[in-house]
Write a protein that holds these residues in place. Structure first.
Motif, PDB file in Angstrom:
ATOM      1  N   ARG A 154      13.093   1.987  19.802  1.00  0.00           N
ATOM      2  CA  ARG A 154      13.228   3.513  19.737  1.00  0.00           C
ATOM      3  C   ARG A 154      14.617   3.614  19.231  1.00  0.00           C
ATOM      4  N   CYS A 155      14.734   4.712  18.638  1.00  0.00           N
ATOM      5  CA  CYS A 155      16.157   5.077  18.196  1.00  0.00           C
ATOM      6  C   CYS A 155      17.071   5.364  19.473  1.00  0.00           C
ATOM      7  N   VAL A 156      18.402   4.738  19.089  1.00  0.00           N
ATOM      8  CA  VAL A 156      19.387   4.707  20.242  1.00  0.00           C
ATOM      9  C   VAL A 156      19.906   6.224  20.302  1.00  0.00           C
ATOM     10  N   SER A 157      19.637   7.140  19.441  1.00  0.00           N
ATOM     11  CA  SER A 157      20.300   8.334  19.642  1.00  0.00           C
ATOM     12  C   SER A 157      19.156   9.215  20.109  1.00  0.00           C
ATOM     13  N   CYS A 158      18.246   9.457  19.334  1.00  0.00           N
ATOM     14  CA  CYS A 158      17.128  10.517  19.597  1.00  0.00           C
ATOM     15  C   CYS A 158      15.898  10.013  20.560  1.00  0.00           C
ATOM     16  N   GLY A 159      15.789   8.699  20.644  1.00  0.00           N
ATOM     17  CA  GLY A 159      14.974   8.217  21.734  1.00  0.00           C
ATOM     18  C   GLY A 159      13.405   8.133  21.155  1.00  0.00           C
ATOM     19  N   LEU A 182      19.714   3.473  14.577  1.00  0.00           N
ATOM     20  CA  LEU A 182      19.618   5.091  14.473  1.00  0.00           C
ATOM     21  C   LEU A 182      18.303   5.179  13.395  1.00  0.00           C
ATOM     22  N   CYS A 183      17.563   6.000  13.873  1.00  0.00           N
ATOM     23  CA  CYS A 183      16.406   6.124  12.776  1.00  0.00           C
ATOM     24  C   CYS A 183      16.810   7.246  11.631  1.00  0.00           C
ATOM     25  N   ALA A 184      16.225   7.243  10.681  1.00  0.00           N
ATOM     26  CA  ALA A 184      16.548   8.118   9.394  1.00  0.00           C
ATOM     27  C   ALA A 184      16.938   9.581   9.557  1.00  0.00           C
ATOM     28  N   GLY A 185      16.474  10.103  10.719  1.00  0.00           N
ATOM     29  CA  GLY A 185      16.671  11.326  11.087  1.00  0.00           C
ATOM     30  C   GLY A 185      18.098  11.701  11.775  1.00  0.00           C
ATOM     31  N   CYS A 186      18.558  10.481  12.361  1.00  0.00           N
ATOM     32  CA  CYS A 186      19.819  10.444  13.044  1.00  0.00           C
ATOM     33  C   CYS A 186      20.896   9.977  12.395  1.00  0.00           C
ATOM     34  N   VAL A 187      20.637   9.304  11.033  1.00  0.00           N
ATOM     35  CA  VAL A 187      21.673   8.689  10.506  1.00  0.00           C
ATOM     36  C   VAL A 187      22.810   9.795   9.983  1.00  0.00           C
TER      37      VAL A 187
END
Ligand SMILES: [Zn+2]
Length: 257
Positions: A154-159, A182-187
């Motif tokens: 999972r993404c470490v920012s948005c989960g 970080l997923c593409a949305g959180c970069v």
């Protein structure tokens, strides 16, 4: 106190005219330094058991007040004859013992780490192809063992989960401080971060979930993918293990291979 314990030879240094100082990673006491008197005599009782990467049965006199203990016996326990007959295998083996050395404080027992190191050397020795997979597996298991198991699903920012593949389809970004990606949305415009492909994330997941070490040796990856996997694991290790420096043996082998 006389200690008899299995050990991996991490380093061997010449000492005075005929002796050697060894750094061992022992099963029962963690990392210890020992003096092997007369080890460089031709008729030495220690034979070939003092070379780095050897897995041995060692006996030494341990004194709490000393940093250097006296080695009385050392015998090869697990012959690993192929570690040094191929540069790729030797590179893998050397990187494993360097990591073991850097990741372990002196005289702190960690039986699991000892077993991981021994297994990794054994896998490298037996590898007919991809010996570096044993190193990647060791690096992943080491992170887990020292308490920094990477977060890979999972993404470490948005989960948000990576498991349906959509959030990693366009790649992710390494966030070593938070132990994952970080997923593409959180970069967010952090230009220096390491870009990781979804395929590399999947290989890291397989390494982390390996139950039988031999199965890791069958993971096929292109050279480009392998270098991303290795770079990612190194970035995690460098971030979490203070005493770890950029690998010395890597630099030497980079010039040879
Ligand atoms: Zn995210």
């Amino acid at each position: 106190m006389i200690v008899a314990t299995d050990a991996i030879v991490l380093r061997a240094m010449k000492y005075r005219d005929t002796s050697k100082i060894l750094r061992l990673y022992t099963r029962d006491m963690g990392k210890v330094s020992v003096l092997a008197k007369g080890a460089r005599d031709r008729k030495s009782k220690f034979g070939a058991s003092l070379e780095p990467m050897s897995v041995v049965r060692s006996v030494f006199y341990w004194k709490a007040s000393r940093e250097l203990h006296l080695l009385s016996q050392c015998d090869l326990l697990l012959p690993l004859p192929h570690l040094s007959d191929d540069l790729h295998r030797m590179r893998g083996g050397m990187a494993i013992i360097e990591l073991l050395d850097a990741a372990s404080p002196a005289e702190e027992k960690n039986e699991t780490l000892f077993a991981l190191g021994r297994t990794a050397l054994h896998l490298v020795n037996n590898a007919t192809k991809r010996p570096e997979n044993a190193l990647y597996l060791f690096e992943m298991s080491l992170l887990d063992n020292v308490g920094f198991r990477p977060i890979l699903h999972r993404c470490v920012s948005c989960g948000e989960s990576f498991d349906d593949g959509r959030r990693i389809a366009r790649g992710v970004e390494l966030d070593a401080a938070r132990g994952g990606f970080l997923c593409a949305g959180c970069v967010g415009g952090r230009g220096e971060a390491l870009r990781i492909s979804g395929a590399a994330v999947k290989i890291l997941q397989r390494l982390q979930e390996t139950q039988v070490p031999e199965t890791a040796m069958r993971i096929a990856m292109s050279e480009a993918l392998a270098s991303v996997v290795h770079g990612t694991l190194r970035a995690f290790l460098l971030h979490h293990i203070d005493s770890l420096k950029p690998s010395k043996s890597e630099a030497v082998f980079a010039g040879l291979l």
